[in-house]
Enzyme design. Structure first.
Site, PDB file in Angstrom:
ATOM      1  CG  HIS A  47      72.534  67.740 121.836  1.00 24.70           C
ATOM      2  ND1 HIS A  47      73.111  68.543 122.804  1.00 24.70           N
ATOM      3  CD2 HIS A  47      73.561  67.131 121.198  1.00 24.70           C
ATOM      4  CE1 HIS A  47      74.424  68.406 122.748  1.00 24.70           C
ATOM      5  NE2 HIS A  47      74.730  67.564 121.783  1.00 24.70           N
ATOM      6  N   GLY A  87      74.336  67.415 113.756  1.00 25.90           N
ATOM      7  CA  GLY A  87      74.319  68.868 113.638  1.00 25.90           C
ATOM      8  C   GLY A  87      75.467  69.353 112.759  1.00 25.90           C
TER       9      GLY A  87
END
Lengths: 295, 295
Positions: free
Chosen positions: B46, B156
């Site tokens: 993150h 991601g």
């Protein structure tokens, strides 16, 4: 009415649309954008939406797009009336700044993988008789909102269920736009304006007046303490007296949830109720409604 | 890394979020806004998204919301790990300007009537084993995009199917945002970072290394001219040697359509292929993948 009628620019691609909007927003950072989404063949009902938008916003976009995804396989997509020249004249007179007239390939370069569907609010009325219709409406309206990013969008209450569906969609998806529902516009005869009225023969059109005539009596019947089922029966009886009328539905529902009202419950003059109908005259399907209490 | 670490503001309501964004946009009309949507319990993966956003945009919003609609009834919603204090520290270090941490009631004041679903791209991989999961992802991402109106959003590639789903959604709905897919971040051991790694026992974690170890061999196997079915079999064999590994799927699919590749077709090193897997170790479900050709 504007003092000077400058013809609105017509753009057919998303790139041109975005470029024009960027230009406006750069020049007027605090300016508001209004959107009037239509399928074209504009009448005075559409003109009233454009005028309202032009009076409330610095820049008004009219979209004209006959959205194939909201037509069923047996519906009138191919013969849906079109008249670009008239649309441009109506848009100019009413005060639109930009007309977005994309091709089907521009809006759907490929069949979308995405479906947007709404439960509850789409289950009755037109949702019941036109499966998939509101999925088509939901995706095209979401696309138009994302393309134009309007501050306000204007919809006519003739499609009251469409307004309810779009309001739910906006709420559920946090779409940053204010939905402005606008009153039904009628001919002097009472007939609700519709692009599909052009299909009616003189005799069908004459008999179709029963719809508005009957709906206009609804407030009085509600005042007198009628129940939902009895109201619906009385409307059906009146319409059925016209030999060319073929009723698809007459419904009395809660607004804006569009859920059923208990059949024997007396309708209060103050609770929000939608009385809506769809009736065929020949091959032409007309819808009309009255929303209570009236504004 | 920023010279000065000013702690990002935390907002919990949509009204505050919009007010902060309006403020930024007024002050920097040409400024870009980046969004990093997460479910919190932030790790270095993150952080890499936040850093990338901070380097490419004038204002970065991190959202932290464990979205109940993307969890199935038997999944780990209730025990999904949370640590607000750590999330705030990671966000500050990585350069977020604002953290949006709404409650479930703020995001879903009532059960939405609207469902957004995608066909094709959701049918295999996690879509097959987690019915409804991507509907939940699609609605929450659409809501976040409409709330933040970011110029770019960062995801991601560990959730490669999620990236493919969101790219289709953005394209189909003309969402005015650029999706930026970012590489998987791994521990030195090779294990792909995941908030769910915290569930693993030391033994499970040791055995889970087989996933990355095997995926790292894939480019070489593809170079040598392996077919899709044989590649999948070879990966399954390697993973099955770990006694705690319980394979949910190993799939070799076209990217980004995520459709099947003919079983006996030799994989070319140049065509876009996703090799993705989901494997349980004890109660913990891990996913990992490799996308070919590699950047």
């Amino acid at each position: 009415m504007r003092a000077t009628l400058s013809a609105p620019t017509v753009v057919r691609t998303i790139a041109e649309l975005r470029a024009r909007l960027d230009e406006y927003r750069k020049q007027a950072p605090a300016g508001k954008v209004g959107l009037v989404p239509t399928m074209g063949y504009l009448h005075e009902g559409h003109a009233s939406l454009i005028r309202r938008s032009a009076s409330e916003n610095g820049f008004t976009v009219l979209s004209v797009f006959v959205n194939p995804l909201q037509f069923g396989p047996t519906e009138d997509l191919d013969r849906y009336p079109r008249d670009e020249e008239r649309d441009r004249a109506v848009a100019a007179e009413a005060g639109a700044d930009l007309i977005f007239m994309p091709s089907v390939a521009e809006m759907y370069p490929k069949r979308p993988l995405t479906t947007i569907s709404l439960s509850g609010v789409t289950e009755r009325l037109c949702g019941a008789s036109r499966p998939g219709h509101f999925d088509g409406v939901a995706i095209v309206v979401t696309k138009l909102f994302n393309l134009v990013q309007p501050n306000r969008a204007y919809f006519g209450l003739k499609d009251a269920q469409q307004v309810a569906v779009i309001q739910s969609l906006v709420e559920d998806l946090n779409l940053p736009v204010e939905i402005v529902p606008c009153p039904i516009v009628r001919e002097a005869s009472g007939l609700a304006l519709s692009s599909r009225n052009v299909y009616l023969s003189p005799e069908e059109k004459e008999q179709a007046l029963v719809l508005s005539r009957t709906l206009m009596q609804v407030p009085e019947w509600v005042q007198s303490g009628i129940a939902a089922a009895e109201l619906s029966r009385r409307i059906r009886d009146a319409i059925s007296r016209q030999p060319l009328a073929d009723i698809e539905y007459v419904e009395v529902v809660d607004y804006p949830s569009l859920t059923a009202i208990e059949e024997n419950k007396e309708l209060a003059a103050t609770s929000p109720v939608l009385v809506a109908l769809a009736v065929r005259f020949g091959k032409t399907r007309l819808i009309d409604n009255i929303l209570l209490p009236q504004a």
